[in-house]
Design a protein around this motif. Structure first.
Motif, mmCIF file in Angstrom:
data_model
loop_
_atom_site.group_PDB
_atom_site.id
_atom_site.type_symbol
_atom_site.label_atom_id
_atom_site.label_comp_id
_atom_site.label_asym_id
_atom_site.label_seq_id
_atom_site.Cartn_x
_atom_site.Cartn_y
_atom_site.Cartn_z
ATOM 1 N N ASP A 279 126.347 -61.641 -38.077
ATOM 2 C CA ASP A 279 127.203 -61.208 -37.285
ATOM 3 C C ASP A 279 127.343 -61.482 -36.070
ATOM 4 N N GLU A 280 126.342 -62.052 -35.420
ATOM 5 C CA GLU A 280 126.148 -62.837 -34.185
ATOM 6 C C GLU A 280 126.456 -64.283 -34.101
ATOM 7 N N LEU A 281 125.470 -65.027 -35.202
ATOM 8 C CA LEU A 281 125.204 -66.342 -35.245
ATOM 9 C C LEU A 281 126.134 -66.992 -36.304
ATOM 10 N N LEU B 62 115.369 -67.634 -30.938
ATOM 11 C CA LEU B 62 115.848 -67.136 -29.873
ATOM 12 C C LEU B 62 116.212 -65.806 -29.689
ATOM 13 N N GLU B 63 116.985 -65.522 -31.233
ATOM 14 C CA GLU B 63 117.388 -64.280 -31.507
ATOM 15 C C GLU B 63 116.272 -63.324 -31.684
ATOM 16 N N GLN B 64 115.147 -63.847 -32.504
ATOM 17 C CA GLN B 64 113.904 -63.119 -32.555
ATOM 18 C C GLN B 64 113.258 -62.439 -31.446
ATOM 19 N N GLN B 65 113.350 -63.441 -30.358
ATOM 20 C CA GLN B 65 112.697 -63.203 -29.079
ATOM 21 C C GLN B 65 113.350 -62.171 -28.482
ATOM 22 N N GLU B 66 114.924 -62.243 -28.421
ATOM 23 C CA GLU B 66 115.655 -61.345 -27.571
ATOM 24 C C GLU B 66 115.579 -60.086 -28.353
ATOM 25 N N LEU B 67 115.348 -59.976 -29.679
ATOM 26 C CA LEU B 67 115.345 -58.632 -30.310
ATOM 27 C C LEU B 67 113.944 -58.236 -29.944
ATOM 28 N N ALA C 120 119.496 -53.736 -25.539
ATOM 29 C CA ALA C 120 120.516 -54.546 -25.449
ATOM 30 C C ALA C 120 121.195 -55.211 -26.603
ATOM 31 N N GLU C 121 120.254 -55.713 -27.571
ATOM 32 C CA GLU C 121 120.512 -56.331 -28.746
ATOM 33 C C GLU C 121 121.365 -55.292 -29.614
ATOM 34 N N LEU C 122 120.978 -54.098 -29.691
ATOM 35 C CA LEU C 122 121.835 -53.252 -30.374
ATOM 36 C C LEU C 122 123.017 -52.704 -29.894
ATOM 37 N N ASN C 123 123.254 -52.680 -28.597
ATOM 38 C CA ASN C 123 124.706 -52.608 -28.082
ATOM 39 C C ASN C 123 125.350 -53.833 -28.339
ATOM 40 N N GLU C 124 124.851 -54.971 -28.338
ATOM 41 C CA GLU C 124 125.362 -56.157 -28.433
ATOM 42 C C GLU C 124 126.102 -56.360 -29.858
ATOM 43 N N LEU C 125 125.311 -55.867 -30.682
ATOM 44 C CA LEU C 125 125.644 -55.844 -32.106
ATOM 45 C C LEU C 125 126.934 -54.774 -32.411
ATOM 46 N N SER D 78 121.116 -58.908 -39.679
ATOM 47 C CA SER D 78 122.367 -58.475 -39.023
ATOM 48 C C SER D 78 123.130 -59.345 -38.056
ATOM 49 N N HIS D 79 122.011 -59.544 -37.215
ATOM 50 C CA HIS D 79 122.272 -60.304 -36.063
ATOM 51 C C HIS D 79 122.602 -61.678 -36.407
ATOM 52 N N MET D 80 121.825 -62.411 -37.296
ATOM 53 C CA MET D 80 122.119 -63.835 -37.770
ATOM 54 C C MET D 80 123.597 -63.649 -38.369
HETATM 55 ZN ZN LIG Z 1 121.549 -60.691 -31.046
#
Ligand SMILES: [Zn+2]
Length: 240
Positions: free
Chosen positions: A141-143, A92-97, A103-108, A137-139
């Motif tokens: 810090d986000e997940l 899901l994260e890969q799709q969003e990226l 938006a993903e950069l802002n989220e991070l 990084s998303h994995m």
């Molecule tokens: Zn993310």
């Protein structure tokens, strides 16, 4: 107040470290308690029904094999489910990226703001970390999933089966080395001593008081053996 703020960083670091290291180790310790209590109880229950020494040994070995297989299957199923959900999160994260990189950069960056960075600095950190390893990084810090620490079903399965088998061997060994007619006390004593040691070790891993952890598991194990002995005697009396 300020002191505790300052301390939070390193303490948190240590906690994550500890849970990372002790994930499989704790599972192994839990499996070993289970192995000792269930195999010792099984053997004492059969012994209380006035079975012969070979029959008690067979019961012990059957308990060892059955318990190991059941642990392996149970652990494989539950860790596979955990891995599936980690995998789904990552996809899901890969799709969003791919679909919404901005938006993903802002989220991070917002995650780093929440952790105490100023907005501009947070954005800089997010950009630099993303340039190096965006998904990683998303994995992390986000997940909260660390690369290389994904759930491993097969590893969990054989570790728990092996730990069950080795500790189920404790009451079996006790019976083998015990003088004739001392089988039940030998099983009970050696099993309770091992439980106390494992309880203290488990407490050490979890950072809990050792004595209390050891006492809890020893009393629990003693109760399990006593109840099984009483029921074994009752059943043994009624079927013979
Ligand atoms: Zn993310």
């Amino acid at each position: 107040m300020r002191g505790s703020q300052v301390n939070r960083g390193p303490i948190r670091q240590r906690e994550t470290h500890r849970s990372g290291r002790s994930g499989w180790l704790r599972a192994a310790v839990l499996g070993s308690n289970d192995a000792i209590v269930s195999t010792a109880s099984l053997m004492i229950g059969v012994a209380a029904a006035s079975a012969s020494k070979p029959a008690i040994l067979i019961a012990g070995f059957a308990g060892l094999v059955a318990g190991s297989m059941s642990m392996a299957v149970g652990e494989y199923v539950s860790v596979s489910a955990q891995r599936d959900s980690e995998q789904a999160d990552i996809e899901l994260e890969q799709q969003e990226l791919a679909n919404e990189p901005r938006a993903e950069l802002n989220e991070l960056a917002m995650i780093y703001v929440k952790r105490g960075l100023e907005k501009e600095l947070a954005m800089k950190v997010a950009q630099q970390l993303s340039a190096r390893d965006r998904l990683g990084s998303h994995m992390r810090d986000e997940l909260g999933i660390e690369r290389g620490f994904l759930a491993r079903p097969l590893q969990a399965a054989w570790i728990s089966a092996a730990s069950f088998a080795s500790f189920a061997a404790v009451p079996i060994a006790a019976l083998l080395i015990a003088p004739p007619s001392q089988g039940i006390p030998a099983i009970a004593v050696l099993s309770l001593v091992s439980l106390a040691a494992l309880g203290a070790f488990g407490g050490h891993l979890g950072g809990a008081p050792l004595g209390r952890a050891a006492l809890r598991v020893t009393i629990g194990g003693g109760l399990a053996m006593a109840v099984t002995a009483v029921i074994g005697r009752l059943v043994g009396g009624s079927v013979s």
